[in-house]
Design a protein around this motif. Structure first.
Motif, PDB file in Angstrom:
ATOM      1  N   SER A 143     -13.025  -8.308 -18.053  1.00  0.00           N
ATOM      2  CA  SER A 143     -13.607  -8.516 -16.934  1.00  0.00           C
ATOM      3  C   SER A 143     -15.137  -8.760 -17.273  1.00  0.00           C
ATOM      4  CB  SER A 143     -13.503  -7.823 -15.876  1.00  0.00           C
ATOM      5  OG  SER A 143     -12.673  -8.349 -14.811  1.00  0.00           O
ATOM      6  N   LEU A 144     -15.472  -7.444 -18.034  1.00  0.00           N
ATOM      7  CA  LEU A 144     -17.106  -7.264 -18.273  1.00  0.00           C
ATOM      8  C   LEU A 144     -17.378  -8.292 -19.427  1.00  0.00           C
ATOM      9  CD1 LEU A 144     -17.942  -3.592 -17.757  1.00  0.00           C
ATOM     10  CD2 LEU A 144     -16.924  -4.929 -16.267  1.00  0.00           C
ATOM     11  N   GLY A 145     -16.506  -8.643 -20.193  1.00  0.00           N
ATOM     12  CA  GLY A 145     -16.852  -9.503 -21.318  1.00  0.00           C
ATOM     13  C   GLY A 145     -17.071 -10.885 -20.958  1.00  0.00           C
ATOM     14  N   ARG A 146     -16.137 -11.351 -20.154  1.00  0.00           N
ATOM     15  CA  ARG A 146     -16.042 -12.828 -19.929  1.00  0.00           C
ATOM     16  C   ARG A 146     -15.820 -13.317 -18.395  1.00  0.00           C
ATOM     17  NH1 ARG A 146     -18.139 -14.189 -24.285  1.00  0.00           N
ATOM     18  NH2 ARG A 146     -16.960 -14.096 -26.420  1.00  0.00           N
ATOM     19  N   ARG A 147     -16.020 -12.324 -17.441  1.00  0.00           N
ATOM     20  CA  ARG A 147     -16.099 -12.700 -16.181  1.00  0.00           C
ATOM     21  C   ARG A 147     -17.498 -12.673 -15.416  1.00  0.00           C
ATOM     22  NH1 ARG A 147     -10.209 -12.411 -15.027  1.00  0.00           N
ATOM     23  NH2 ARG A 147      -9.952 -10.472 -16.031  1.00  0.00           N
ATOM     24  N   ASP A 148     -17.863 -13.626 -14.382  1.00  0.00           N
ATOM     25  CA  ASP A 148     -19.170 -13.235 -14.016  1.00  0.00           C
ATOM     26  C   ASP A 148     -18.822 -12.348 -12.674  1.00  0.00           C
ATOM     27  OD1 ASP A 148     -17.756 -14.513 -11.486  1.00  0.00           O
ATOM     28  OD2 ASP A 148     -19.004 -16.457 -11.710  1.00  0.00           O
ATOM     29  N   ALA A 149     -19.987 -11.948 -12.080  1.00  0.00           N
ATOM     30  CA  ALA A 149     -19.848 -10.813 -10.967  1.00  0.00           C
ATOM     31  C   ALA A 149     -18.996 -11.076 -10.194  1.00  0.00           C
ATOM     32  CB  ALA A 149     -21.308 -10.744 -10.341  1.00  0.00           C
ATOM     33  N   VAL A 150     -18.767 -12.202  -9.582  1.00  0.00           N
ATOM     34  CA  VAL A 150     -17.823 -12.386  -8.204  1.00  0.00           C
ATOM     35  C   VAL A 150     -16.489 -12.304  -9.070  1.00  0.00           C
ATOM     36  CG1 VAL A 150     -16.977 -13.948  -6.728  1.00  0.00           C
ATOM     37  CG2 VAL A 150     -19.341 -13.858  -7.108  1.00  0.00           C
ATOM     38  N   GLY A 151     -16.289 -12.849 -10.196  1.00  0.00           N
ATOM     39  CA  GLY A 151     -14.947 -12.579 -10.714  1.00  0.00           C
ATOM     40  C   GLY A 151     -14.683 -11.382 -10.958  1.00  0.00           C
ATOM     41  N   ARG A 152     -15.502 -10.639 -11.524  1.00  0.00           N
ATOM     42  CA  ARG A 152     -15.060  -9.216 -11.693  1.00  0.00           C
ATOM     43  C   ARG A 152     -14.691  -8.293 -10.621  1.00  0.00           C
ATOM     44  NH1 ARG A 152     -20.325  -7.346 -15.483  1.00  0.00           N
ATOM     45  NH2 ARG A 152     -20.469  -9.634 -16.657  1.00  0.00           N
ATOM     46  N   VAL A 153     -15.396  -8.548  -9.409  1.00  0.00           N
ATOM     47  CA  VAL A 153     -15.391  -7.739  -8.195  1.00  0.00           C
ATOM     48  C   VAL A 153     -13.912  -8.257  -7.819  1.00  0.00           C
ATOM     49  CG1 VAL A 153     -15.881  -7.338  -5.948  1.00  0.00           C
ATOM     50  CG2 VAL A 153     -17.575  -7.199  -7.665  1.00  0.00           C
ATOM     51  N   GLY A 189     -20.448  -2.780 -14.614  1.00  0.00           N
ATOM     52  CA  GLY A 189     -21.300  -3.025 -15.376  1.00  0.00           C
ATOM     53  C   GLY A 189     -22.426  -4.081 -14.540  1.00  0.00           C
ATOM     54  N   LEU A 190     -22.446  -3.809 -13.106  1.00  0.00           N
ATOM     55  CA  LEU A 190     -23.330  -4.613 -12.291  1.00  0.00           C
ATOM     56  C   LEU A 190     -24.453  -3.545 -11.846  1.00  0.00           C
ATOM     57  CD1 LEU A 190     -20.843  -6.780 -10.258  1.00  0.00           C
ATOM     58  CD2 LEU A 190     -22.193  -7.440 -12.517  1.00  0.00           C
ATOM     59  N   SER A 191     -25.760  -4.320 -10.987  1.00  0.00           N
ATOM     60  CA  SER A 191     -26.470  -3.563 -10.218  1.00  0.00           C
ATOM     61  C   SER A 191     -25.673  -3.322  -8.782  1.00  0.00           C
ATOM     62  CB  SER A 191     -27.668  -4.193 -10.324  1.00  0.00           C
ATOM     63  OG  SER A 191     -27.641  -5.388  -9.524  1.00  0.00           O
ATOM     64  N   VAL A 192     -26.089  -2.417  -8.401  1.00  0.00           N
ATOM     65  CA  VAL A 192     -25.533  -2.318  -6.933  1.00  0.00           C
ATOM     66  C   VAL A 192     -25.905  -3.452  -6.114  1.00  0.00           C
ATOM     67  CG1 VAL A 192     -25.797  -0.732  -4.775  1.00  0.00           C
ATOM     68  CG2 VAL A 192     -25.944   0.376  -6.864  1.00  0.00           C
ATOM     69  N   GLU A 193     -27.182  -3.819  -6.191  1.00  0.00           N
ATOM     70  CA  GLU A 193     -27.675  -5.223  -5.417  1.00  0.00           C
ATOM     71  C   GLU A 193     -26.536  -6.457  -5.682  1.00  0.00           C
ATOM     72  OE1 GLU A 193     -29.693  -3.301  -6.966  1.00  0.00           O
ATOM     73  OE2 GLU A 193     -31.431  -2.727  -6.298  1.00  0.00           O
ATOM     74  N   HIS A 194     -26.331  -6.398  -6.953  1.00  0.00           N
ATOM     75  CA  HIS A 194     -25.578  -7.653  -7.271  1.00  0.00           C
ATOM     76  C   HIS A 194     -24.095  -7.446  -6.896  1.00  0.00           C
ATOM     77  CE1 HIS A 194     -25.892 -11.490  -8.931  1.00  0.00           C
ATOM     78  NE2 HIS A 194     -24.728 -11.408  -9.728  1.00  0.00           N
TER      79      HIS A 194
ATOM     80  N   LEU B 137     -11.261   2.164 -26.110  1.00  0.00           N
ATOM     81  CA  LEU B 137     -11.533   1.126 -25.355  1.00  0.00           C
ATOM     82  C   LEU B 137     -12.710   1.542 -24.248  1.00  0.00           C
ATOM     83  CD1 LEU B 137      -8.052  -0.074 -24.608  1.00  0.00           C
ATOM     84  CD2 LEU B 137      -9.779  -1.507 -25.082  1.00  0.00           C
ATOM     85  N   ARG B 138     -12.555   2.794 -23.859  1.00  0.00           N
ATOM     86  CA  ARG B 138     -13.653   3.464 -23.063  1.00  0.00           C
ATOM     87  C   ARG B 138     -15.060   3.071 -23.541  1.00  0.00           C
ATOM     88  NH1 ARG B 138     -11.783   8.965 -20.253  1.00  0.00           N
ATOM     89  NH2 ARG B 138     -10.263   8.044 -18.750  1.00  0.00           N
ATOM     90  N   GLU B 139     -15.284   3.524 -24.828  1.00  0.00           N
ATOM     91  CA  GLU B 139     -16.433   3.242 -25.460  1.00  0.00           C
ATOM     92  C   GLU B 139     -16.920   1.828 -25.216  1.00  0.00           C
ATOM     93  OE1 GLU B 139     -18.561   5.403 -26.861  1.00  0.00           O
ATOM     94  OE2 GLU B 139     -17.577   7.279 -27.018  1.00  0.00           O
ATOM     95  N   ARG B 140     -16.183   1.091 -25.704  1.00  0.00           N
ATOM     96  CA  ARG B 140     -16.423  -0.503 -25.562  1.00  0.00           C
ATOM     97  C   ARG B 140     -16.655  -0.695 -24.181  1.00  0.00           C
ATOM     98  NH1 ARG B 140     -15.003  -1.439 -30.293  1.00  0.00           N
ATOM     99  NH2 ARG B 140     -13.032  -2.542 -30.272  1.00  0.00           N
ATOM    100  N   LEU B 141     -16.014  -0.484 -23.165  1.00  0.00           N
ATOM    101  CA  LEU B 141     -16.325  -0.710 -21.922  1.00  0.00           C
ATOM    102  C   LEU B 141     -17.721  -0.459 -21.498  1.00  0.00           C
ATOM    103  CD1 LEU B 141     -14.537  -1.667 -19.346  1.00  0.00           C
ATOM    104  CD2 LEU B 141     -14.630   0.485 -18.668  1.00  0.00           C
ATOM    105  N   THR B 142     -17.941   0.978 -21.975  1.00  0.00           N
ATOM    106  CA  THR B 142     -19.344   1.353 -21.741  1.00  0.00           C
ATOM    107  C   THR B 142     -20.411   0.456 -22.382  1.00  0.00           C
ATOM    108  OG1 THR B 142     -18.509   3.654 -21.576  1.00  0.00           O
ATOM    109  CG2 THR B 142     -20.991   3.367 -21.967  1.00  0.00           C
ATOM    110  N   SER B 143     -20.190  -0.110 -23.552  1.00  0.00           N
ATOM    111  CA  SER B 143     -20.885  -0.949 -24.018  1.00  0.00           C
ATOM    112  C   SER B 143     -21.318  -2.199 -23.261  1.00  0.00           C
ATOM    113  CB  SER B 143     -20.450  -1.259 -25.475  1.00  0.00           C
ATOM    114  OG  SER B 143     -21.039  -0.638 -26.642  1.00  0.00           O
ATOM    115  N   LEU B 144     -20.156  -2.832 -22.941  1.00  0.00           N
ATOM    116  CA  LEU B 144     -20.093  -3.942 -22.233  1.00  0.00           C
ATOM    117  C   LEU B 144     -20.774  -3.905 -20.861  1.00  0.00           C
ATOM    118  CD1 LEU B 144     -17.633  -6.469 -22.974  1.00  0.00           C
ATOM    119  CD2 LEU B 144     -18.927  -5.040 -24.474  1.00  0.00           C
ATOM    120  N   LEU B 190     -20.318 -11.676 -25.874  1.00  0.00           N
ATOM    121  CA  LEU B 190     -21.871 -12.113 -26.353  1.00  0.00           C
ATOM    122  C   LEU B 190     -21.473 -13.818 -26.695  1.00  0.00           C
ATOM    123  CD1 LEU B 190     -23.293  -9.449 -28.321  1.00  0.00           C
ATOM    124  CD2 LEU B 190     -23.798  -9.975 -25.752  1.00  0.00           C
ATOM    125  N   SER B 191     -22.492 -14.777 -26.835  1.00  0.00           N
ATOM    126  CA  SER B 191     -21.954 -15.801 -27.513  1.00  0.00           C
ATOM    127  C   SER B 191     -22.559 -15.605 -28.880  1.00  0.00           C
ATOM    128  CB  SER B 191     -23.426 -17.002 -26.602  1.00  0.00           C
ATOM    129  OG  SER B 191     -24.318 -16.567 -27.291  1.00  0.00           O
TER     130      SER B 191
END
Lengths: 245, 245
Positions: A143-153, A189-194, B137-144, B190-191
């Motif tokens: 999710s954090l790597g490849r999805r946008d905010a809406v997708g993650r939520v 990994g988002l801001s609260v606002e987002h 994985l937790r470390e990586r999650l924190t990274s992302l 990342l890209s």
DNA sequence: CGATACCTTGATCGATCTCAATGTCGGTGG
DNA sequence: CCACCGACATTGAGATCGATCAAGGTATCG
């Protein structure tokens, strides 16, 4: 005293435990439930927002979450814990905090080890729990790597809904989900606002709504769609080929 | 046959296994090494880029990685696997691919279960591996979730360096790291272009350099600084001792 | 040599962050 | 009852990081 009472139930006898079917000790046959008592060293009730410092415990009622602080003072939520989950405080600086008022059974690490040594199925149940944790973290990482905010939520809401359904909470239409927007933001990994804006999109599009501690699944299919949930293995021939050597 | 030969060694007898001290079977005493053979159903050699479909195996030589495809056709690298790692292909659609030419021992899931049932310390060693996976994985999650591109890359390089050091690869100055920039990008969300720029920053600032399959740690302290690294105490295994006898 | 894989660089675009208000609601004390 | 407060949710505008698109560059190999 008014403040010491709570509607949150404390765990009672293991034999009648409501969450055991979903918990580590689910593999212990009814006839040997007594042995669980020797692993349990106590029960505890904590208020929402309290840190939990016990090393190993089975959450009985309420939600908790594990989190870690980033060097810049923000926080990353690593996982949410639901009733029945076995939670371990690790030594790596991660903390566990009650998300709602919560109660749990404190376990003795040593005696749990002994029990697992005698009961292989228990050790396998423990490993199974770790496997599930890992699978969940992998999903979140994706999710954090490849999805946008809406997708993650959307993805997180689906995941939580599934976990709750599996333990008999809520129904296909929704469930009680006491998360604040800040929890969602810190987990994804988002801001609260987002996070707020993402939830607003889901609501506006009639997919899902999270308000006042209640999750409503309005359009399961559409929700899976924006979550990038792959119900069927996607056709791969055109997928960007990775380096071959 | 020129193309079928390889410099990558195949696993030999368990008794002399070079990676066993870091692997699942590290807890099996020399006297009982023979029992491992009954779990091992074969050995295999694969080329870089090949998918690995065996269900459970111990990587012996070379690197591999697990990844999952996103609905839009990109991919997320979930973890990198180093010699000695126990790797399981899970049912959730994740794939395992050889990152370099690699060899490994294929294990029988059933016989491994039997062995773990007889030998608690082996089950605990297995659980320990899952725990480490989870911690990573937790470390990586924190990274992302909370680090910027340079921080993510720095963090990953430090992690890999540590894992390699622990199994005797490389030294404080660096190690062989066969990752392409695309692997790093796909692991860190990342890209490729941005991963490249992040690596360029680390190089320009004299912190670390990854080129031609070689990782050089130029300024460990500075690298930890940009990674926001909190030096973690070694994970406390639930109880993996050597098997008695 | 040409092809292929991989790395590097530049320009532009866009998703998300940050900062700054405003809104809402339940509780609490006067 | 009302005024206020704190916790949480919402909205807007500008700033940024990283994605995307588009070229090149380099090295290896047949």
């Amino acid at each position: 005293m008014s403040r010491n009472t709570s509607l949150t139930p404390l765990p009672g006898a293991c034999a009648a435990c409501a969450v055991r079917p979903f918990a580590l000790f689910r593999v212990v046959p009814q006839a040997r439930v007594g042995e669980i008592a020797r692993v349990r060293t106590g029960v505890r009730l904590v208020r929402a927002g309290e840190a939990i410092r016990d090393g190993v415990f089975t959450l009985y009622a309420g939600w908790a979450f594990s989190w870690t602080a980033t060097p810049d003072g923000r926080r990353q939520v690593l996982d949410f814990h639901l009733p029945g989950d076995l939670v371990e405080r690790t030594e790596d600086g991660a903390e566990v905090e009650a998300l709602t008022d919560a109660s749990f059974c404190i376990l003795s690490r040593d005696r749990l080890c002994d029990f697992m040594a005698r009961e292989t199925s228990l050790a396998l149940s423990y490993a199974d729990g770790l496997s599930r944790d890992r699978a969940r973290l992998r999903e979140r990482l994706t999710s954090l790597g490849r999805r946008d905010a809406v997708g993650r939520v959307a993805h997180l809401l689906i995941e939580l809904h599934g976990r709750l359904l599996r333990r008999g909470g809520g129904d296909a239409k929704g469930a009680a989900v006491p998360l604040k927007q800040a929890h969602i933001a810190d987990a994804l990994g988002l801001s609260v606002e987002h996070a707020n804006r993402a939830l607003a999109v889901l609501r506006k599009d009639g997919l899902a709504s999270l308000q006042k501690g209640r999750l409503d699944i309005l359009d399961r299919e559409g929700l899976e769609e924006v979550a990038g949930w792959a119900p069927l293995p996607a056709p791969q021939p055109l997928a960007p080929r990775m380096m071959a050597g």
